[in-house]
Design a protein around this motif. Structure first.
Motif, PDB file in Angstrom:
ATOM      1  N   GLN A  75       0.837  -1.204   0.000  1.00 22.40           N
ATOM      2  CA  GLN A  75       0.000   0.000   0.000  1.00 22.40           C
ATOM      3  C   GLN A  75       0.869   1.250   0.000  1.00 22.40           C
ATOM      4  O   GLN A  75       0.563   2.237  -0.675  1.00 22.40           O
ATOM      5  N   GLU A  77       1.984   1.937  -3.381  1.00 24.35           N
ATOM      6  CA  GLU A  77       0.894   2.548  -4.162  1.00 24.35           C
ATOM      7  C   GLU A  77       0.827   4.046  -3.864  1.00 24.35           C
ATOM      8  O   GLU A  77       0.679   4.866  -4.766  1.00 24.35           O
ATOM      9  N   VAL A  78       0.914   4.374  -2.571  1.00 28.19           N
ATOM     10  CA  VAL A  78       0.799   5.777  -2.172  1.00 28.19           C
ATOM     11  C   VAL A  78       1.974   6.587  -2.712  1.00 28.19           C
ATOM     12  O   VAL A  78       1.847   7.765  -2.996  1.00 28.19           O
ATOM     13  N   LEU A  79       3.140   5.944  -2.882  1.00 30.05           N
ATOM     14  CA  LEU A  79       4.286   6.648  -3.451  1.00 30.05           C
ATOM     15  C   LEU A  79       4.086   6.900  -4.942  1.00 30.05           C
ATOM     16  O   LEU A  79       4.846   7.626  -5.560  1.00 30.05           O
ATOM     17  N   GLY A  80       3.081   6.251  -5.535  1.00 32.26           N
ATOM     18  CA  GLY A  80       2.812   6.477  -6.946  1.00 32.26           C
ATOM     19  C   GLY A  80       3.594   5.575  -7.878  1.00 32.26           C
ATOM     20  O   GLY A  80       3.787   5.902  -9.042  1.00 32.26           O
ATOM     21  N   LYS A  81       4.071   4.433  -7.377  1.00 35.15           N
ATOM     22  CA  LYS A  81       4.810   3.522  -8.265  1.00 35.15           C
ATOM     23  C   LYS A  81       3.839   2.873  -9.258  1.00 35.15           C
ATOM     24  O   LYS A  81       2.656   2.710  -8.980  1.00 35.15           O
ATOM     25  N   ARG A 122       2.183  -0.115 -11.649  1.00 32.88           N
ATOM     26  CA  ARG A 122       1.769  -1.473 -11.293  1.00 32.88           C
ATOM     27  C   ARG A 122       2.902  -2.462 -11.527  1.00 32.88           C
ATOM     28  O   ARG A 122       3.182  -3.312 -10.699  1.00 32.88           O
ATOM     29  N   VAL A 153      -6.240   8.813   0.148  1.00 28.67           N
ATOM     30  CA  VAL A 153      -5.077   8.503  -0.696  1.00 28.67           C
ATOM     31  C   VAL A 153      -5.420   7.531  -1.810  1.00 28.67           C
ATOM     32  O   VAL A 153      -4.536   7.008  -2.474  1.00 28.67           O
ATOM     33  N   LEU A 195      -6.430   4.518  -1.823  1.00 28.80           N
ATOM     34  CA  LEU A 195      -6.192   3.078  -1.658  1.00 28.80           C
ATOM     35  C   LEU A 195      -7.535   2.367  -1.647  1.00 28.80           C
ATOM     36  O   LEU A 195      -7.646   1.198  -1.984  1.00 28.80           O
ATOM     37  N   ARG A 208      -5.440   6.293 -12.260  1.00 27.97           N
ATOM     38  CA  ARG A 208      -4.159   6.021 -11.633  1.00 27.97           C
ATOM     39  C   ARG A 208      -3.082   6.989 -12.115  1.00 27.97           C
ATOM     40  O   ARG A 208      -2.276   7.499 -11.332  1.00 27.97           O
ATOM     41  N   LYS A 225      -1.018  10.515 -10.141  1.00 30.77           N
ATOM     42  CA  LYS A 225       0.413  10.484  -9.837  1.00 30.77           C
ATOM     43  C   LYS A 225       0.988  11.813  -9.326  1.00 30.77           C
ATOM     44  O   LYS A 225       1.721  11.818  -8.345  1.00 30.77           O
ATOM     45  N   ARG A 281       0.439  12.262  -5.690  1.00 35.35           N
ATOM     46  CA  ARG A 281       1.140  11.355  -4.777  1.00 35.35           C
ATOM     47  C   ARG A 281       2.266  12.075  -4.052  1.00 35.35           C
ATOM     48  O   ARG A 281       2.593  11.773  -2.924  1.00 35.35           O
ATOM     49  N   GLN A 308       0.951  12.211   1.423  1.00 35.95           N
ATOM     50  CA  GLN A 308       1.661  11.003   1.809  1.00 35.95           C
ATOM     51  C   GLN A 308       1.061  10.392   3.060  1.00 35.95           C
ATOM     52  O   GLN A 308       0.255  11.022   3.757  1.00 35.95           O
ATOM     53  N   GLY A 326      10.463   6.656  -3.552  1.00 34.44           N
ATOM     54  CA  GLY A 326       9.392   7.554  -3.976  1.00 34.44           C
ATOM     55  C   GLY A 326       9.890   8.650  -4.896  1.00 34.44           C
ATOM     56  O   GLY A 326       9.419   8.779  -6.041  1.00 34.44           O
ATOM     57  N   THR A 366      10.890   7.376  -8.276  1.00 32.00           N
ATOM     58  CA  THR A 366       9.715   7.098  -9.120  1.00 32.00           C
ATOM     59  C   THR A 366       9.228   8.369  -9.788  1.00 32.00           C
ATOM     60  O   THR A 366       8.742   8.347 -10.913  1.00 32.00           O
ATOM     61  N   HIS A 367       9.370   9.500  -9.087  1.00 31.97           N
ATOM     62  CA  HIS A 367       8.862  10.752  -9.643  1.00 31.97           C
ATOM     63  C   HIS A 367       9.946  11.543 -10.367  1.00 31.97           C
ATOM     64  O   HIS A 367       9.820  12.744 -10.550  1.00 31.97           O
ATOM     65  N   MET A 384       8.957  12.648  -0.027  1.00 30.43           N
ATOM     66  CA  MET A 384       8.193  13.205  -1.140  1.00 30.43           C
ATOM     67  C   MET A 384       7.902  14.682  -0.923  1.00 30.43           C
ATOM     68  O   MET A 384       7.272  15.317  -1.757  1.00 30.43           O
TER      69      MET A 384
END
Lengths: 281, 533
Positions: A170, A173-177, A179, B327, B329, B349, B353, B356, B360, B383, B386-387, B435
């Motif tokens: 989870q 997911e919240v970090l935005g990675k 799928r 968030v 989820l 999704r 982004k 995100r 946090q 994190g 990823t960004h 983040m």
């Protein structure tokens, strides 16, 4: 890593299994050096018992060396076991991952598809596939892979289902990675231990399946395999026992070794479970 | 003559543990008609002490020295058969987890009858079972005895466990954290029940807990344990108000005082607004009747720049679901979740982004929220990477963040399992902060931690909030914690926010009946931790 080796070594059977497996592997790799001639060559009089005419394990009904057949057959057996397991893992892990991670409709579709394969007796399906595609090494590997992926898919799906709801997933997911990177980077590494244990047992099963197919005469006719040796010696077993017994022992030892290794790996990867089992015994 | 005497008890730990002995040289006694509370943090040896008294030490933990007497009987000298006869009849135990302590396939009444049967009292079971169920204040004992455990709530199951423990009228009752897994209102009922039964029957009770509030509520005498030793022992009033040992002082100082501080009015811009958010879970279909659970409804709130809103409620009240709706989820089926005026709910999704980075979350369980196969540095840097932050820069920043959450930079290359719960929670906070969010959702960030660690993490959160000007949505079931950290409080019950207001106002003049009930259930409400400096 050293810690892992120590935990593995705690299981004595697993160490024995690993030694046998290494021995079989050495035999397979060394076959062209120890027996440089083709195992199909007629090198002695037929029906020589073990020890006569320089035949360590005797000769078969056409005067071929049984020992050479076993050594060369090890290459095919191990290769078929390894390749078909890799193929089955690739299919099973991807389908299981999709079903477990996405859930819902995707899960339903994939699992019904998996069950479709599971309801057909696997050996009959394998025979059918080889018969349709004509017996070659490729079709044998394909047939074995087709019948052995469903258990992988089920195990992977179950692991993914439970890992998906864990907080670290989870958090990802919240970090935005994406799928893909969640599945490959976060979930799969944590689902690896049961997959590895399962795959060692799958190799053993694939070797048995290949031998059974060859025994029935559905192996690749150009390749010497353990199952073929047993199959060809079957009709004369009362006259020349060594022709089927020695390849049979080879299969037995290899499969036993793989099972022991699988159990050792499982103990080493779940040290708490293994310790409990040790205390109970 | 004491009911229970433990003399110089020492129990070994297996080789390779963090200390040689689980408990070292412990002496204590419980008299008939009193409650002795054993307090300590996790790993202090309090449960081992209880198990030693019951003669239930696991095989790996041998008794090294000391003797235990129950009345005239020396427990440490009994054979396993004799111990079995003593357990249940003269001493009984209730456990922490009522959800798993009952056999799910056996009717509740039969399980209590079984306790009687093993001690040769099967004939009395028919009359005794309803009597016992009535004694633990369960409604309609006759029909409840025929129910299976899954039909009962956690509190009801714990009552059944207590009824079972009382079946043979033991002289000594050992309670190992019996209310830790329960909600506050249920906890208060169980505490009162134990108190009442104990005084009615004149039993001796050994009550194990980590919560000083519970101690203040129930204890006659207190023994404080640290690392397997009793560091301080005495009457409850003495220990709670005038602790002598530095460890006890530190523990009591760490207890959230539960007094809302005067806070400056926050008048910033609206950061987050929830309007009509609804989440319904449904089960069944096809063959089973559809069951619908409304997890969140009527939960409108506004979060302003720089403030901390506390979302409090019992388990199942929907507070975690609401946080997860924020968030994304959990996908709510209706309503608007406005972040700086734009609705987040319908976003895909991909469209989510960019947000995100700005929103946090810190998770509850420090042992489940970090990927066990990754190094701490990577976990924190992942994190930003990823960004699109370059890897080296993200790792540098991770090192700074570790310093910010008061961890060593050497932690970068270690795996999560090498850290304690509190340290892991700091890593989780650092991951969220990496983040550089505007809004931080904290879902029960301290409820899995020991009280002293809890105080440190709360302090860290407060400081970070001050320094970085974060807006925070803080979810907790612990009202003392909420009072300490939140500017405003929203009380949730069965999926709806029933009361919302300034912390001081909610605590001082609660308007809703449920809020009053919650406040009355704070254990040790009459006790204010002394100011120790």
């Amino acid at each position: 890593m050293r810690d892992f080796a120590r935990r593995y070594a705690r299981n004595k059977g697993a160490v024995v299994g690993l030694l046998i497996l290494l021995l079989v592997l050495a035999m397979a790799l060394g076959a062209p050096l120890i027996f440089p001639d083709s195992p199909w060559d007629m090198v002695a009089a037929p029906f020589m018992p073990p020890g006569e005419m320089d035949m360590l394990l005797g000769s078969d009904s056409l005067g071929r060396d049984v020992a050479a057949g076993i050594a060369h057959g090890a290459r095919i057996s191990l290769m078929v076991g390894a390749v078909s397991t890799v193929v089955a893992l690739a299919v099973g892990v991807s389908l299981g991952a999709v079903a477990g991670y996405l859930g819902g409709l995707a899960d339903d579709l994939v699992m019904r598809f998996t069950e479709f394969f599971q309801t057909i007796p696997s050996f009959v399906l394998a025979i059918l596939l080889v018969a349709i595609f004509t017996p070659t090494i490729g079709s044998v590997v394909f047939a074995i892979a087709v019948v052995s992926w469903p258990p992988v898919a089920r195990v992977v799906r179950a692991e993914f289902l439970s890992l998906r709801s864990r907080e670290f997933v989870q958090a990802a997911e919240v970090l935005g990675k994406s799928r893909i990177s969640i599945v490959l980077g976060d979930i799969l590494p944590n689902a690896l231990s049961p997959i590895i244990v399962l795959s060692s047992l799958m190799v053993a099963n694939a070797i048995l399946l290949e031998s059974a197919l060859s025994f029935l005469g559905l192996g690749d006719p150009n390749l010497m395999t353990w199952g073929f040796l047993i199959g060809s010696g079957r009709s004369v077993i009362r006259l020349a026992w060594w022709m089927s017994v020695f390849p049979g022992v080879a299969i037995f030892l290899t499969v036993l070794a793989l099972n022991l290794v699988g159990e050792g790996l499982s103990d080493a990867m779940n040290p708490r479970l293994a310790r409990k089992r040790g205390a109970a015994a | 003559m004491s009911l229970l005497r433990v003399e110089n008890l020492t129990v070994a730990l297996p080789a390779g543990g963090d200390r040689d002995h689980a408990v070292t040289d412990i002496s204590l006694h419980v008299d008939a008609g009193e409650i002795l509370c054993i307090v300590g943090e996790s790993g202090s040896g309090k449960s081992i002490t209880a198990n030693a008294v019951m003669g239930l030490l696991p095989p790996g933990l041998p008794l090294r020295a000391g003797r235990i007497f129950l009345g005239d009987t020396e427990i440490t000298a009994q054979t396993p058969e004799q111990l079995r006869a003593l357990r249940g009849s003269r001493m009984a135990m209730i456990f922490q987890e009522p959800m798993t302590a009952l056999n799910p396939l056996m009717r509740v009444g039969d399980q209590i009858a079984e306790a009687l049967a093993v001690h040769g009292e099967a004939a009395r079971a028919k009359d005794r079972v309803p009597e016992l169920l009535a004694a633990v204040n369960l409604p309609d004992p006759a029909s409840l005895a025929r129910a299976y455990p899954f039909r009962l709530s956690g509190g009801q199951r714990q009552r059944v466990m207590i009824a079972m423990a009382l079946a043979l009228e033991p002289a000594l009752l050992i309670a190992d954290e019996p209310t830790t897994a329960l909600d506050v209102t249920t906890q208060m009922q169980i505490l009162r029940l134990i108190r009442e039964i104990q005084s009615r029957r004149g039993m001796g009770v050994m009550f194990i807990t980590h919560d000083f509030g519970v101690v203040a509520e129930i204890a006659d005498r207190v023994a404080v344990m640290q690392l397997g030793r009793i560091v301080e022992q005495g009457p409850a009033a003495e220990i709670l108000n005038r602790p002598q040992h530095t460890y006890t002082q530190a523990l009591i100082a760490a207890v959230p005082h539960g007094i809302p501080a005067a806070r400056p009015e926050v008048g910033g811009a609206t950061v987050l607004e929830s309007r009509g958010v609804t989440k319904t879970y449904s089960r069944g279909g096809w063959f089973a009747p559809r069951v619908e659970v409304r997890a969140v409804h009527d939960a409108d709130f506004v979060l302003r720049q720089g403030e901390t809103l506390g979302l409090v409620g019992e388990s199942g009240s929907g507070k975690s679901t609401l946080a997860r709706c924020v968030v994304n989820l959990v996908k709510p089926e209706a309503g608007e979740m406005l972040f700086h005026g734009s609705d987040l709910r319908p976003l895909s999704r991909e469209a989510w982004k960019p947000y995100r980075k700005r929103i946090q979350m810190v998770f509850q369980d420090p042992f489940a929220s970090l990927n066990p196969r990754r190094k701490v540095g990577e976990i924190i840097a992942e994190g930003p990477i990823t960004h699109g932050t370059p890897r080296a820069e993200a790792l540098d920043r991770a090192r700074d963040l570790l310093r910010l959450v008061q961890l060593d930079a050497g932690a970068m290359d270690r795996f999560p399992h090498e850290f304690s719960g509190g340290q892991r929670q700091r890593i989780g906070i650092a991951r969220a902060l990496a983040m550089e969010p505007e809004l931080l959702i904290a879902d029960e960030p301290v409820s899995a931690l020991d009280v002293s660690v809890q105080a440190q993490v709360l302090e860290l959160l407060a400081e970070i909030r001050r320094r970085l000007g974060l807006t925070m949505l803080f979810i907790t079931h612990d009202l003392r914690v909420a009072a300490q950290i939140c500017d405003r409080i929203a009380v949730m019950q069965r999926g709806a926010i029933v009361e919302m207001g300034e912390t001081a106002q909610v605590f001082g003049a609660p308007a809703h009946a449920y809020t009053r009930q919650l406040l009355d259930s704070i254990p040790g409400r009459g006790w204010t931790p002394p100011d120790i400096t």
